[in-house]
Design an enzyme around this catalytic site. Structure first.
Site, mmCIF file in Angstrom:
data_model
loop_
_atom_site.group_PDB
_atom_site.id
_atom_site.type_symbol
_atom_site.label_atom_id
_atom_site.label_comp_id
_atom_site.label_asym_id
_atom_site.label_seq_id
_atom_site.Cartn_x
_atom_site.Cartn_y
_atom_site.Cartn_z
ATOM 1 C CB THR A 237 49.869 -56.846 -33.040
ATOM 2 O OG1 THR A 237 50.599 -57.104 -34.252
ATOM 3 C CG2 THR A 237 50.781 -57.024 -31.851
ATOM 4 C CB ALA A 238 46.738 -59.123 -37.145
ATOM 5 N NE ARG A 239 40.608 -56.134 -36.689
ATOM 6 C CZ ARG A 239 41.291 -54.996 -36.497
ATOM 7 N NH1 ARG A 239 42.342 -54.974 -35.699
ATOM 8 N NH2 ARG A 239 40.889 -53.866 -37.061
ATOM 9 C CG ASP A 263 47.346 -55.229 -28.833
ATOM 10 O OD1 ASP A 263 47.081 -54.847 -27.668
ATOM 11 O OD2 ASP A 263 47.188 -54.507 -29.833
ATOM 12 C CD GLU A 268 39.976 -57.299 -29.640
ATOM 13 O OE1 GLU A 268 39.737 -56.132 -30.022
ATOM 14 O OE2 GLU A 268 40.965 -57.929 -29.988
ATOM 15 C CG HIS A 286 42.579 -54.075 -30.332
ATOM 16 N ND1 HIS A 286 41.683 -54.770 -31.104
ATOM 17 C CD2 HIS A 286 43.305 -53.333 -31.212
ATOM 18 C CE1 HIS A 286 41.845 -54.462 -32.383
ATOM 19 N NE2 HIS A 286 42.835 -53.583 -32.473
ATOM 20 C CB ILE A 287 46.846 -50.644 -26.572
ATOM 21 C CG1 ILE A 287 47.859 -51.669 -26.035
ATOM 22 C CG2 ILE A 287 45.656 -50.486 -25.626
ATOM 23 C CD1 ILE A 287 48.601 -51.202 -24.788
ATOM 24 N N GLY A 288 47.505 -51.639 -30.059
ATOM 25 C CA GLY A 288 48.599 -51.547 -31.036
ATOM 26 C C GLY A 288 48.829 -50.139 -31.554
ATOM 27 C CB SER A 289 46.942 -47.928 -33.610
ATOM 28 O OG SER A 289 45.618 -48.220 -33.208
HETATM 29 C C1 DGY Z 1 43.269 -50.985 -36.704
HETATM 30 O O1 DGY Z 1 43.540 -49.863 -37.141
HETATM 31 O O2 DGY Z 1 42.762 -51.860 -37.398
HETATM 32 C C2 DGY Z 1 43.532 -51.216 -35.266
HETATM 33 O O3 DGY Z 1 43.289 -52.519 -34.918
HETATM 34 C C3 DGY Z 1 42.716 -50.273 -34.383
HETATM 35 O O4 DGY Z 1 41.411 -50.302 -34.754
#
Ligand code: DGY
Length: 320
Positions: A237-239, A263, A268, A286-289
């Site tokens: 869920t990071a990068r 994620d 992307e 990419h919907i972690g936040s």
């Molecule tokens: C972050 O805050 O780095 C998340 O990946 C959303 O951009």
């Protein structure tokens, strides 16, 4: 006194945009149009400050092309790998991020990815949704249970720590590797590994929570995947840049990995068609936040950083 000119590159939630419009001479993007590099440069040339997301890339060339008018990049993200921090610093542009406020939301998505991978969420959903669920047996759709398994955290920062707390709720034993060992009150009994190799050897589930720095890019590759226990699960869920996706595909195909929950991707938006073709990958865009509460908190935090900067104070979340 004239209000500072602020560009907000993407559509944010109503209360965040309303506060920005109250306090700044703001340029909004109501249609949430994605800026080309030239459009980003042209828009940034007109303002004192920009509030971008990770979708806008501030390379050394972009920062140079924008020129001297821009004073601060107040990111709406905790990750800052989309900004060349050294180039910003050299150009005298302050950079901030939004830590802390997205840790809970991102930890929720990490757990969703872990469970989706371990319990074959993508396969199950596709089967029912497509009308192909025409059979049941005790031998059907058997996954891996996470209870009692070892949860390896690579990068025990704020998101890693909250995710570890959630994993403890599933009866998992937490292990971690980090640049430095945490104090006992933050470690909460987790086992510290002073090398990546040592962490990998015990990670039934490996969850990535480190930034995509130059050193960390491709840290999960054919060599490091080989060190995981057989049938391990990877959660990212990071990068996307942390994982060599070709090596990941090979490990998922061979059965070395039981599954992955992802994620984030190297490309992307879009993802990776080779990963999409595998049933043992549970994927999100990419919907972690991406919760209402967290989006508001990220927007307000970015505005807090701008307010401090324009009040002549040090922004709380300065990274360059
Ligand atoms: C972050 O805050 O780095 C998340 O990946 C959303 O951009």
């Amino acid at each position: 006194m004239a209000k500072p000119k602020l560009l907000i590159t993407r559509k944010l939630r109503g209360d965040v945009e309303a506060r920005a419009a109250r306090d700044y001479d703001v340029m909004l993007n109501p249609d949430d149009k994605v800026f080309s590099t030239d459009e980003l440069v042209a828009a940034c040339r007109k303002v004192d400050a920009v509030l971008p997301c990770h979708s806008e890339h501030f390379s050394a060339e972009v920062i140079d092309a924008i020129g001297p008018g821009l004073r601060i990049i107040a990111n709406h993200s905790v990750g800052t790998d989309h900004v060349d921090l050294a180039a910003a610093k050299a150009a005298g542009v302050v950079v901030t991020n939004t830590p802390d406020v997205l840790s809970d939301a991102t930890a929720e998505i990490a757990i969703l990815c872990m469970l989706g991978a371990a319990r074959r969420g993508a396969e199950g959903d596709a089967m029912v949704r497509s009308g192909q669920w025409n059979f049941w047996s005790p031998a059907f759709m058997v996954g891996r249970q996470v209870t009692g398994k070892r949860f390896g955290v690579l990068g025990m920062g704020r998101v890693g720590q909250v995710t570890a707390d959630r994993a403890r709720g599933f009866g998992m034993e937490v292990h971690y590797h980090n640049r430095s060992r945490l104090p006992a009150h933050l470690e909460k009994g987790a086992v510290f590994h002073d090398t990546l190799e040592s962490l990998l050897a015990v990670s039934d589930v490996l969850s990535l929570h480190c930034p995509a720095t130059a050193q960390n890019k491709g840290i999960i590759n054919a060599d490091t995947l080989a060190l995981l226990p057989d049938r391990a699960i990877i959660v990212n869920t990071a990068r996307g840049a942390l994982i060599d996706e070709d090596a990941l595909v090979a490990a998922l195909r061979s059965g070395k990995l039981f599954a992955a929950g992802l994620d984030v991707f190297q490309t992307e938006p879009g993802g990776n068609p080779a990963l999409s073709a595998l049933p043992n990958v549970f994927m999100l865009p990419h919907i972690g936040s991406a919760t209402e509460e967290t989006r508001d908190a990220m927007g307000f935090r970015a505005l807090d950083n701008l307010d401090a900067f324009f009040a002549g104070q040090e922004p709380g979340d300065r990274v360059a």
